[in-house]
Design a protein around this motif. Sequence first.
Motif, PDB file in Angstrom:
ATOM      1  N   UNK A 200       0.803  -1.223   0.000  1.00 43.40           N
ATOM      2  CA  UNK A 200       0.000   0.000   0.000  1.00 43.40           C
ATOM      3  C   UNK A 200       0.837   1.274   0.000  1.00 43.40           C
ATOM      4  N   UNK A 201       2.105   1.186   0.453  1.00 45.62           N
ATOM      5  CA  UNK A 201       2.894   2.407   0.651  1.00 45.62           C
ATOM      6  C   UNK A 201       4.118   2.528  -0.242  1.00 45.62           C
ATOM      7  N   UNK A 202       4.350   1.539  -1.103  1.00 40.02           N
ATOM      8  CA  UNK A 202       5.547   1.597  -1.945  1.00 40.02           C
ATOM      9  C   UNK A 202       5.158   1.638  -3.418  1.00 40.02           C
ATOM     10  N   UNK A 203       5.906   2.426  -4.149  1.00 40.27           N
ATOM     11  CA  UNK A 203       5.587   2.647  -5.554  1.00 40.27           C
ATOM     12  C   UNK A 203       6.120   1.528  -6.449  1.00 40.27           C
ATOM     13  N   UNK A 204       7.217   0.886  -6.037  1.00 37.24           N
ATOM     14  CA  UNK A 204       7.840  -0.160  -6.844  1.00 37.24           C
ATOM     15  C   UNK A 204       7.530  -1.531  -6.256  1.00 37.24           C
ATOM     16  N   UNK A 205       7.537  -2.542  -7.107  1.00 35.25           N
ATOM     17  CA  UNK A 205       7.356  -3.922  -6.637  1.00 35.25           C
ATOM     18  C   UNK A 205       8.644  -4.527  -6.093  1.00 35.25           C
ATOM     19  N   UNK A 206       9.778  -3.855  -6.325  1.00 39.54           N
ATOM     20  CA  UNK A 206      11.063  -4.275  -5.767  1.00 39.54           C
ATOM     21  C   UNK A 206      11.415  -3.308  -4.640  1.00 39.54           C
ATOM     22  N   UNK A 207      11.469  -3.832  -3.426  1.00 35.00           N
ATOM     23  CA  UNK A 207      11.588  -2.970  -2.242  1.00 35.00           C
ATOM     24  C   UNK A 207      12.822  -3.354  -1.439  1.00 35.00           C
ATOM     25  N   UNK A 208      13.658  -2.353  -1.134  1.00 36.48           N
ATOM     26  CA  UNK A 208      14.780  -2.568  -0.227  1.00 36.48           C
ATOM     27  C   UNK A 208      14.256  -2.607   1.209  1.00 36.48           C
ATOM     28  N   UNK A 209      14.821  -3.525   2.000  1.00 33.95           N
ATOM     29  CA  UNK A 209      14.385  -3.664   3.388  1.00 33.95           C
ATOM     30  C   UNK A 209      15.578  -3.591   4.325  1.00 33.95           C
ATOM     31  N   UNK A 210      15.402  -2.880   5.418  1.00 40.11           N
ATOM     32  CA  UNK A 210      16.408  -2.780   6.469  1.00 40.11           C
ATOM     33  C   UNK A 210      15.681  -2.921   7.806  1.00 40.11           C
ATOM     34  N   UNK A 211      16.438  -3.174   8.871  1.00 36.93           N
ATOM     35  CA  UNK A 211      15.777  -3.391  10.158  1.00 36.93           C
ATOM     36  C   UNK A 211      16.749  -3.155  11.300  1.00 36.93           C
ATOM     37  N   UNK A 212      16.164  -3.078  12.472  1.00 42.01           N
ATOM     38  CA  UNK A 212      16.938  -2.992  13.716  1.00 42.01           C
ATOM     39  C   UNK A 212      17.897  -4.171  13.805  1.00 42.01           C
ATOM     40  N   UNK A 213      19.027  -3.986  14.482  1.00 41.97           N
ATOM     41  CA  UNK A 213      20.054  -5.025  14.569  1.00 41.97           C
ATOM     42  C   UNK A 213      19.461  -6.359  15.017  1.00 41.97           C
ATOM     43  N   UNK A 214      19.742  -7.410  14.260  1.00 39.38           N
ATOM     44  CA  UNK A 214      19.283  -8.756  14.588  1.00 39.38           C
ATOM     45  C   UNK A 214      17.929  -9.125  14.029  1.00 39.38           C
ATOM     46  N   UNK A 215      17.155  -8.125  13.611  1.00 42.08           N
ATOM     47  CA  UNK A 215      15.805  -8.395  13.134  1.00 42.08           C
ATOM     48  C   UNK A 215      15.793  -8.954  11.717  1.00 42.08           C
ATOM     49  N   UNK A 216      16.519  -8.295  10.820  1.00 43.59           N
ATOM     50  CA  UNK A 216      16.447  -8.667   9.410  1.00 43.59           C
ATOM     51  C   UNK A 216      16.889 -10.103   9.187  1.00 43.59           C
ATOM     52  N   UNK A 217      17.904 -10.541   9.938  1.00 45.14           N
ATOM     53  CA  UNK A 217      18.394 -11.911   9.809  1.00 45.14           C
ATOM     54  C   UNK A 217      17.293 -12.926  10.107  1.00 45.14           C
ATOM     55  N   UNK A 218      16.448 -12.602  11.089  1.00 45.52           N
ATOM     56  CA  UNK A 218      15.423 -13.550  11.517  1.00 45.52           C
ATOM     57  C   UNK A 218      14.204 -13.566  10.613  1.00 45.52           C
ATOM     58  N   UNK A 219      13.843 -12.392  10.048  1.00 44.27           N
ATOM     59  CA  UNK A 219      12.582 -12.408   9.299  1.00 44.27           C
ATOM     60  C   UNK A 219      12.718 -12.108   7.813  1.00 44.27           C
ATOM     61  N   UNK A 220      13.931 -11.957   7.295  1.00 44.82           N
ATOM     62  CA  UNK A 220      14.063 -11.610   5.882  1.00 44.82           C
ATOM     63  C   UNK A 220      13.515 -12.715   4.975  1.00 44.82           C
ATOM     64  N   UNK A 221      13.929 -13.957   5.218  1.00 46.17           N
ATOM     65  CA  UNK A 221      13.469 -15.059   4.364  1.00 46.17           C
ATOM     66  C   UNK A 221      11.954 -15.262   4.475  1.00 46.17           C
TER      67      UNK A 221
END
Length: 545
Positions: free
Chosen positions: A457-478
């Motif tokens: 709903x909030x992004x213009x492109x279908x390809x989105x870069x994602x970043x997160x608080x330390x330790x978060x991205x590793x756990x939920x990226x996949x």
Amino acid sequence: MAFVRSLFAKIRGSRKSAMFFLFFIIFIGAFLRSYHFSDWLRFNMDQSRDAIFIKDLSDKNELPAFGPKAGGTEFRLGPAFYYFQYASAKIFGAEPEKLAYPDLLFSMLAMILFYFLAKAYFQTPIALSLTWLYAISYFAVKFSRFAWNPNSTPFFVMLFIYSIYRSAFAIGKGKYIWAALAGAALGISVQLHTSLLIIMPVFAVFALIYFIKNKKTTFVSAAILVLAALFVNTPQIISEIKTGGANTSQLLRGATNKNERNANFSRNLALNFSCHIKSNAHILTSLGNEDECDYKSDLKTAQKLDGKKMPLPQKAFFIIFAAVAAMFSLGGYYLLAKNFKKEKEERKKIFLAVLSGYAALSFLFYLAWATELSIRFFLPLSFLPFLLLGFWLEFFSGKFKKGFLITAVIVAAISLFNLQKVGHTYRNMARGGSEINGDFDYLTLGEGKYIVNFTRENFESNSVYADAQAGYLFKFFRPLRFLARGSGLEIISLEKETRLEPGTQVLYIKSADRGCEISDKFLEKYTIDNCDVYRQFSIFALRTK
């Protein structure tokens, strides 16, 4: 109390009453296991890995040759777990919650099976009481609510124990049917956890030797059991023949590495006792640490008992819990051995022999790999503490005039511990989505879907870069990438070396503890397009300046 006593007397004398209460127990247990099942489903890296794999196989109409990798090794278990998920995907679809249906189903069947297992030795009131405690056990409920290959081990281990026990007394074709069922349970259980790959075949060999020696089975029944187990493992056997035993070589390599870490016998013995005692207590009551089971933390706590920093109630709880937990396990195993030795009724003696054999072999195996142990390793043994409690309840009932009162108080107290823990956890999930310890440990399916909807709903492109608080991205990226793929989105991990053009949008996720506040460091590089807070996460749509 008189009412409860008369109720138990009625249950003891009426099969219809027993079945009514069993149905009620199963209903409550099923409710606890299925409540908000999809929304609160644990969806971590392992679950998303399996979901991607099964969806691809389902789309191609291909069956898996192997199952998941055993932890810390390249050895792959048998494909039974993936077969269950594959069947669920074909019937219901390949969505994450539907791939967890088999574990949910087997956890419900395990409650029924546990009752028949308990009824093999105990009278109906005790068997129903133990089944009630097993049905509402926080530990049993927790490991029924997501997809993970060891989660169904209690059912298949109990199925093997009950089937081989029944085969000893069945007559005619019934003996062969029970033997085949035991073989199938054996063949499936060895594919669900590495420990069972070693424990169960050895256990089966000793059980068959014991049965043949006591003239409780025939060589034909034994052969049917072995052939059924081999048949269930046919894909794995064929693959091993084709590859020259490549997977078995990985198992031996992994076992060698583990043995090198477990060379200290006295330390392993202490760890094994500690883990058995703590796991039995936690599985039964929900009290104590949910993960770690070694004794080092207890030694540190014991050193603080003389100090003034630890509050008196905390000191009292530590001492009482440690003493009761040790007494329960050591006394429970003693009662198991004592009852086996003095039991005159043949059926009960055979049952106790089988149960004792499984418990003893598991203890020896865990002794060899004690440094690897944690509470979750005791999933294949998770029904045993309840049977040990049964021996204690039987002991109290026969030893004391007020034995019935003692039994009722124990069952009520354990029920309270578990229901309080389950209720607290569910309230926590409803408010924040995190586990009871309050730390981010896993993404729930509901949270993942919410984040994907926010992104769409909030992004213009279908390809989105994602970043997160330390330790978060590793756990939920996949997991997030899998869910986004179903919505036509591609989630790309934002690496340090990635250079973004001005105006590029970035999905950023952090803890919800401070709402939509974000550090000045981020505001130097980004503007905030939108922010939303959902359970344990604050979700940002950022844009580079």
